[in-house]
Design a protein around this motif. Structure first.
Motif, PDB file in Angstrom:
ATOM      1  N   UNK A  78       0.834  -1.208   0.000  1.00  0.00           N
ATOM      2  CA  UNK A  78       0.000   0.000   0.000  1.00  0.00           C
ATOM      3  C   UNK A  78       0.868   1.256   0.000  1.00  0.00           C
ATOM      4  N   UNK A  79       0.535   2.182  -0.886  1.00  0.00           N
ATOM      5  CA  UNK A  79       1.214   3.475  -0.952  1.00  0.00           C
ATOM      6  C   UNK A  79       0.199   4.520  -0.519  1.00  0.00           C
ATOM      7  N   UNK A  80       0.491   5.213   0.585  1.00  0.00           N
ATOM      8  CA  UNK A  80      -0.474   6.149   1.153  1.00  0.00           C
ATOM      9  C   UNK A  80      -0.288   7.547   0.571  1.00  0.00           C
ATOM     10  N   UNK A  81      -1.405   8.121   0.158  1.00  0.00           N
ATOM     11  CA  UNK A  81      -1.360   9.476  -0.391  1.00  0.00           C
ATOM     12  C   UNK A  81      -1.028  10.473   0.701  1.00  0.00           C
ATOM     13  N   UNK A  82      -0.415  11.578   0.301  1.00  0.00           N
ATOM     14  CA  UNK A  82       0.048  12.572   1.251  1.00  0.00           C
ATOM     15  C   UNK A  82      -0.919  13.743   1.371  1.00  0.00           C
ATOM     16  N   UNK A  83      -0.711  14.531   2.373  1.00  0.00           N
ATOM     17  CA  UNK A  83      -1.474  15.754   2.596  1.00  0.00           C
ATOM     18  C   UNK A  83      -1.016  16.791   1.572  1.00  0.00           C
ATOM     19  N   UNK A  84      -1.928  17.237   0.704  1.00  0.00           N
ATOM     20  CA  UNK A  84      -1.564  18.256  -0.294  1.00  0.00           C
ATOM     21  C   UNK A  84      -2.363  19.539  -0.058  1.00  0.00           C
ATOM     22  N   UNK A  85      -2.779  19.743   1.188  1.00  0.00           N
ATOM     23  CA  UNK A  85      -3.367  21.031   1.554  1.00  0.00           C
ATOM     24  C   UNK A  85      -2.230  22.011   1.811  1.00  0.00           C
ATOM     25  N   UNK A  86      -2.533  23.318   1.908  1.00  0.00           N
ATOM     26  CA  UNK A  86      -1.451  24.287   2.149  1.00  0.00           C
ATOM     27  C   UNK A  86      -0.973  24.370   3.596  1.00  0.00           C
ATOM     28  N   UNK A  87      -1.092  23.280   4.337  1.00  0.00           N
ATOM     29  CA  UNK A  87      -0.515  23.227   5.678  1.00  0.00           C
ATOM     30  C   UNK A  87       0.998  23.333   5.570  1.00  0.00           C
ATOM     31  N   UNK A  88       1.590  24.229   6.351  1.00  0.00           N
ATOM     32  CA  UNK A  88       3.048  24.415   6.292  1.00  0.00           C
ATOM     33  C   UNK A  88       3.778  23.331   7.072  1.00  0.00           C
ATOM     34  N   UNK A  89       3.052  22.623   7.927  1.00  0.00           N
ATOM     35  CA  UNK A  89       3.684  21.578   8.731  1.00  0.00           C
ATOM     36  C   UNK A  89       3.540  20.201   8.094  1.00  0.00           C
ATOM     37  N   UNK A  90       2.351  19.905   7.598  1.00  0.00           N
ATOM     38  CA  UNK A  90       2.083  18.562   7.109  1.00  0.00           C
ATOM     39  C   UNK A  90       1.794  18.494   5.609  1.00  0.00           C
ATOM     40  N   UNK A  91       1.577  19.630   4.973  1.00  0.00           N
ATOM     41  CA  UNK A  91       1.194  19.635   3.576  1.00  0.00           C
ATOM     42  C   UNK A  91       2.223  20.270   2.667  1.00  0.00           C
ATOM     43  N   UNK A  92       1.739  21.054   1.705  1.00  0.00           N
ATOM     44  CA  UNK A  92       2.615  21.660   0.700  1.00  0.00           C
ATOM     45  C   UNK A  92       2.659  23.182   0.850  1.00  0.00           C
ATOM     46  N   UNK A  93       2.332  23.665   2.041  1.00  0.00           N
ATOM     47  CA  UNK A  93       2.260  25.112   2.258  1.00  0.00           C
ATOM     48  C   UNK A  93       3.568  25.843   2.074  1.00  0.00           C
ATOM     49  N   UNK A  94       4.689  25.157   2.156  1.00  0.00           N
ATOM     50  CA  UNK A  94       5.990  25.808   1.971  1.00  0.00           C
ATOM     51  C   UNK A  94       6.529  25.665   0.547  1.00  0.00           C
ATOM     52  N   UNK A  95       5.781  24.987  -0.315  1.00  0.00           N
ATOM     53  CA  UNK A  95       6.264  24.756  -1.672  1.00  0.00           C
ATOM     54  C   UNK A  95       6.235  26.046  -2.494  1.00  0.00           C
ATOM     55  N   UNK A  96       7.308  26.290  -3.206  1.00  0.00           N
ATOM     56  CA  UNK A  96       7.283  27.313  -4.241  1.00  0.00           C
ATOM     57  C   UNK A  96       6.568  26.724  -5.459  1.00  0.00           C
ATOM     58  N   UNK A  97       6.235  27.581  -6.403  1.00  0.00           N
ATOM     59  CA  UNK A  97       5.579  27.062  -7.611  1.00  0.00           C
ATOM     60  C   UNK A  97       6.516  26.125  -8.370  1.00  0.00           C
ATOM     61  N   UNK A  98       7.807  26.423  -8.331  1.00  0.00           N
ATOM     62  CA  UNK A  98       8.774  25.562  -9.016  1.00  0.00           C
ATOM     63  C   UNK A  98       8.822  24.181  -8.355  1.00  0.00           C
ATOM     64  N   UNK A  99       8.763  24.142  -7.018  1.00  0.00           N
ATOM     65  CA  UNK A  99       8.748  22.857  -6.324  1.00  0.00           C
ATOM     66  C   UNK A  99       7.458  22.093  -6.593  1.00  0.00           C
TER      67      UNK A  99
END
Length: 475
Positions: A78-99
């Motif tokens: 099983x491959x578990x999907x990740x949190x892709x909300x803009x949470x800066x702790x658990x999601x993608x909130x720190x991602x730049x557009x390039x990332x």
């Protein structure tokens, strides 16, 4: 510089990045907040729906949107999907557009670690820059952050070494953007983009090689998908959907139900529920236009269209005068577990809620995977506010669980009475389906798979160097 030599240099870069990721995995990168533009965000929302992001990134049973936690079945575990909300702790909130773009197109997270191709970056790599931007704006501005961490993916060794994906990508990732095909109409090209770059139909419907990479020469020709079978959706009239009308295909995508042909279950039911039913009629027509002209791929096992098999049974009248001892074991089980909904005749309910069993692709296919999986796991899809539901009869069901032999006997009765009589189901086949389906070579090789892949890449790199040296000598 030749593409092959660039690939060798890229490999060195990938390996370096993977090593750096181990050291910098806790580094927080400041996000570059995109300009808030409601029109762009709304387009990003539509693109996220077309890409079916919610189906995988929202846990079933009331999970919060895009917070992850859905277990995607794979032959490796099983491959578990990740949190892709803009949470800066658990999601993608720190991602730049390039990332963000790199994660979608190359399968590389913000911390430099590799994603598994259960996240269909092999298809998303075709996304345009404008669509990447719209998706980024939507996720960063319109999606609510969820401060929760989902379960970790824990594949067995050596597949838990994410850095090994650098070698897999080098061999199999075609990192190019979508280009309209000359000579094709705008509608067909739109359908091609929707089908591949967004809806990633190829990830399920295209067969894969021993290393789990898509076989491009057999695009959309049908593939095993864990316990389910993703059927051939090319234009072949027997093995594919060439005999379906445009209205049939559009209705299937919008509702998952075409009486007298097919009903969506498993992953396809999820795609209809979370994605296709919300697409515009124009985009549905574009997908249909594209699918209609996909080069036909035939399967010698298909001697007639899968929806052409079977007829109604006359056993309903016979039941009144036949003792149970006069029935086969499969028929007795069918009578007790299935006939109340699907009728002894196999005609289903008058309103079509319970579908007919004859002229049904799940019963007319040359393999019984989807019939077995439907009995084991049931069907659930919600379309237009209405829920279609059939309970599963496998272990863990709230109804009496059926054994492997029970399900084999029911399947054989259904196939012989309503479907493809050439199909024979054994208890071992049911057991295999229950366990997640057949394992590809890469899963069987286990600890030898990753070293073998590395050796293959090194041999390829050596061959490229040798060719380059010979080229220099000639000059």
């Amino acid at each position: 510089m030749r593409k092959s030599s660039r690939k060798v240099l890229e490999l060195a870069g990938h390996v370096g990045l993977a090593a750096a990721a181990l050291v910098l995995s806790c580094t927080v990168v400041r996000a570059q907040a995109p300009e808030a533009n409601e029109a762009v965000a709304q387009r990003g929302h539509y693109l996220a729906v077309a890409a079916d992001c919610a189906a995988c990134h929202t846990a079933p049973g009331g999970g919060k949107p895009f917070a992850g936690g859905y277990g995607i079945a794979s032959p490796l575990g099983s491959i578990y999907s990740t949190n892709i909300t803009p949470s800066k702790t658990y999601g993608i909130g720190t991602y730049t557009e390039a990332q963000f773009a790199r994660a979608l197109r190359e399968g590389i997270r913000g911390d430099g670690a590799h994603l598994y191709p259960a996240m269909p970056y092999t298809s998303y790599t075709k996304l345009t820059d404008d669509d990447i931007h719209a998706l980024y704006v939507y996720f960063m501005h319109d999606v609510k952050p969820v401060e929760a961490k989902g379960p970790e993916t824990a594949l067995p060794f050596p597949y838990n070494i994410r850095a090994s994906m650098a070698f897999w990508n080098l061999l199999f990732l075609d990192d190019t953007r979508f280009k309209p095909e000359p000579g094709k109409s705008a509608e067909v090209n739109r359908g091609h983009y929707l089908s591949y770059a967004l809806a990633h139909c190829d990830t399920c419907h295209t067969p894969r090689n021993a290393m789990m990479a898509e076989i491009g020469s057999k695009a959309l020709g049908g593939a095993s998908l864990a316990s389910w079978d993703a059927p051939n959706i090319t234009s072949d009239p027997k093995s594919g959907v060439g005999s379906w009308s445009d209205d049939d295909l559009a209705r299937y995508l919008k509702t998952g139900d075409v009486p007298g042909k097919a009903q969506a279950g498993g992953p396809m039911a999820e795609a209809v529920e979370h994605s296709f039913q919300y697409l515009s009629d124009g985009d549905i027509r574009a997908i249909v236009a594209y699918i209609r002209q996909v080069p036909a791929i035939s399967d010698s096992r298909d001697t007639a269209p899968r929806d052409a098999y079977g007829k109604a049974s006359d056993r309903e009248d016979a039941y009144r005068g036949v003792a149970e001892s006069g029935m086969s074991r499969g028929e007795r089980l069918f009578s007790g577990e299935c006939a109340a909904c699907h009728r002894p005749t196999g005609k289903g309910s008058p309103d079509g809620y319970y579908p007919q069993l004859f002229h049904n692709t799940a019963v007319g296919a040359p393999i019984a995977d989807n019939l077995i999986s439907t009995i084991l796991m049931g069907v659930r899809r919600e379309v237009g506010g209405h829920t279609v539901y059939m309970p599963g009869f496998g272990e863990g069901s709230y109804v009496d669980a059926l054994s492997d032999q029970d399900i084999a006997d029911i399947s054989n009765y259904v196939e012989q009475t309503f479907g493809n009589p050439a199909v024979k189901v054994t208890a071992d086949e049911v057991k295999l389906t229950r366990s997640g389906g057949p394992k590809p070579l890469i899963a069987k090789l286990g600890a030898f798979a990753v070293p073998g892949m590395i050796v293959g890449v090194l041999v390829l790199a050596g061959a490229v160097v040798l060719v380059m040296r010979r080229g220099r000598k000639k000059h």
